[in-house]
Design an enzyme around this catalytic site. Structure first.
Site, mmCIF file in Angstrom:
data_model
loop_
_atom_site.group_PDB
_atom_site.id
_atom_site.type_symbol
_atom_site.label_atom_id
_atom_site.label_comp_id
_atom_site.label_asym_id
_atom_site.label_seq_id
_atom_site.Cartn_x
_atom_site.Cartn_y
_atom_site.Cartn_z
ATOM 1 N N ARG A 153 3.867 -11.091 4.297
ATOM 2 C CA ARG A 153 5.328 -10.920 4.326
ATOM 3 C C ARG A 153 5.835 -10.363 5.654
ATOM 4 O O ARG A 153 7.031 -10.299 5.873
ATOM 5 C CB ARG A 153 5.766 -10.019 3.164
ATOM 6 C CG ARG A 153 5.580 -10.721 1.830
ATOM 7 C CD ARG A 153 5.973 -9.839 0.682
ATOM 8 N NE ARG A 153 7.404 -9.643 0.617
ATOM 9 C CZ ARG A 153 7.993 -8.852 -0.262
ATOM 10 N NH1 ARG A 153 7.263 -8.163 -1.127
ATOM 11 N NH2 ARG A 153 9.289 -8.724 -0.271
ATOM 12 N N HIS A 170 -1.550 -16.004 8.258
ATOM 13 C CA HIS A 170 -1.131 -14.616 8.050
ATOM 14 C C HIS A 170 -2.127 -13.584 8.568
ATOM 15 O O HIS A 170 -1.927 -12.399 8.363
ATOM 16 C CB HIS A 170 -0.800 -14.321 6.578
ATOM 17 C CG HIS A 170 0.185 -15.266 5.989
ATOM 18 N ND1 HIS A 170 1.362 -15.619 6.630
ATOM 19 C CD2 HIS A 170 0.181 -15.976 4.825
ATOM 20 C CE1 HIS A 170 2.024 -16.483 5.881
ATOM 21 N NE2 HIS A 170 1.329 -16.722 4.791
ATOM 22 N N PRO A 188 0.821 -1.195 0.000
ATOM 23 C CA PRO A 188 0.000 0.000 0.000
ATOM 24 C C PRO A 188 0.864 1.258 0.000
ATOM 25 O O PRO A 188 1.739 1.396 0.840
ATOM 26 C CB PRO A 188 -0.747 -0.109 1.319
ATOM 27 C CG PRO A 188 -0.629 -1.525 1.739
ATOM 28 C CD PRO A 188 0.524 -2.119 1.028
ATOM 29 N N GLU A 189 0.616 2.121 -0.934
ATOM 30 C CA GLU A 189 1.212 3.451 -0.899
ATOM 31 C C GLU A 189 0.168 4.387 -0.299
ATOM 32 O O GLU A 189 -0.847 3.920 0.212
ATOM 33 C CB GLU A 189 1.631 3.866 -2.322
ATOM 34 C CG GLU A 189 2.584 2.835 -2.954
ATOM 35 C CD GLU A 189 3.069 3.208 -4.341
ATOM 36 O OE1 GLU A 189 3.195 4.400 -4.629
ATOM 37 O OE2 GLU A 189 3.324 2.287 -5.138
ATOM 38 N N ARG A 198 20.105 17.217 -4.288
ATOM 39 C CA ARG A 198 20.073 15.794 -4.599
ATOM 40 C C ARG A 198 20.591 15.556 -6.006
ATOM 41 O O ARG A 198 19.926 15.898 -6.992
ATOM 42 C CB ARG A 198 18.631 15.265 -4.466
ATOM 43 C CG ARG A 198 17.977 15.624 -3.130
ATOM 44 C CD ARG A 198 18.657 14.946 -1.956
ATOM 45 N NE ARG A 198 18.503 13.522 -1.970
ATOM 46 C CZ ARG A 198 17.578 12.858 -1.277
ATOM 47 N NH1 ARG A 198 16.712 13.503 -0.520
ATOM 48 N NH2 ARG A 198 17.536 11.547 -1.322
#
Length: 278
Positions: free
Chosen positions: A115, A97, A2-3, A159
DNA sequence: AGGTTGACCTGTCAGC
DNA sequence: TGCTGACAGGTCAACC
């Protein structure tokens, strides 16, 4: 994982179901995810109230009140790479899970995370949640007004590396993961390989707008369900159907028809159109 | 100090 | 069929 859009869609789905409700029990079925789970979660939470669910970056913040002694606390939840939250009935047997249940009488909030990169942390509110070590390192929220072209241009100056990993750096701006970094760069016509500090002020305006537009569209579409992600009602998001480049290697670019290219950057797959993105 | 890499963990899929 | 390796939406610690 999920973002930002998937986390926000989860929050919006849970809020009307659970906000204000009294917690009737809680169970953990694994000692740890990314970090050890809070111990005695059932004992701590039973009888307390879920006052609100907030989001900061990809974290969900569950505000708990009516704890014994009239204290309050915050449960900090991260879905990691494969986490999802569902609301089920109390008689739904947990599957493998399914690591955490928080019960609200006739409804149970269930965390599944194959995971186990997710996190669930207890924060007693003796210090502000903003000071928590996982929270106080987070950058700006991309959908807030502070994040705009001028802000972005100022931060990209230092950057030198390629823009795509920089866009995914949560210490600068939060919530943009692999899918939405690729989609935002495509929408703004910027190559993921371009040095961040070489992006002009005008193109930073375009990029900031593209990020906001991409994330907002994804929230509206219910997020992306690429592999594991589902809504709290078990349904899938459909933003992945609108992806222009993500997971479309070799397929024709929606802009020019030339094949979408897949490369590797900072250990992650990057999808882009070398013809449309410069 | 910024950038890259490996680690965490399980499931799935391609290739042999 | 079964094995092996690569890869998957994130993030932190460890290195150059």
């Amino acid at each position: 994982m999920p973002e930002l859009p998937e986390v926000e869609v989860s929050r919006l789905g849970l809020l009307p179901e659970l906000a204000g409700r009294i917690i009737t029990g809680a169970v953990t079925r694994t000692p740890k995810l990314r970090y050890p789970l809070p111990r005695n979660l059932g004992k701590r939470l039973t009888g307390a109230r879920l006052a609100n669910i907030r989001r900061r970056a990809k974290y969900l913040l569950f505000d708990i009140d009516h704890l014994s002694g009239d204290r309050t606390a915050t449960l900090i939840l991260h879905l990691g790479m494969s986490g999802s939250l569902r609301i089920v009935t109390p008689d739904t047997p947990p599957q493998i899970h399914d690591h955490v249940d928080i019960a609200f009488g006739d409804k149970v909030l269930r965390l599944r995370d194959p995971r186990r990169f997710g996190a669930l942390l207890w924060h007693d509110n003796t210090t502000p949640i903003e000071d928590h070590p996982l929270i106080n390192v987070l950058g700006v929220e991309p959908l807030e007004d502070l994040f705009d072209g001028a802000w972005l241009h100022g931060h990209l100056r230092k950057r030198s590396g390629p823009i795509k990993p920089v866009l995914m750096d949560s210490h600068m701006v939060v919530g943009i993961g692999n899918i939405y970094a690729a989609e935002s760069l495509f929408l703004s016509g910027i190559s993921p390989l371009r040095s961040a500090q070489k992006i002009s002020a005008a193109r930073c305006d375009t990029l900031a707008d593209a990020v906001k537009q991409t994330l907002s569209a994804a929230v509206a579409a219910g997020g992306s369900s690429v592999r594991d992600y589902v809504h709290s009602d078990g349904g899938a998001g459909c933003f992945q159907l609108q992806c222009a480049v993500y997971e479309r290697a070799g397929e024709p670019c929606l802009g020019c028809g030339k094949p979408v290219r897949k490369i590797r950057q900072a250990g992650r797959s990057t999808f882009y159109c070398p013809n449309c993105q410069k």
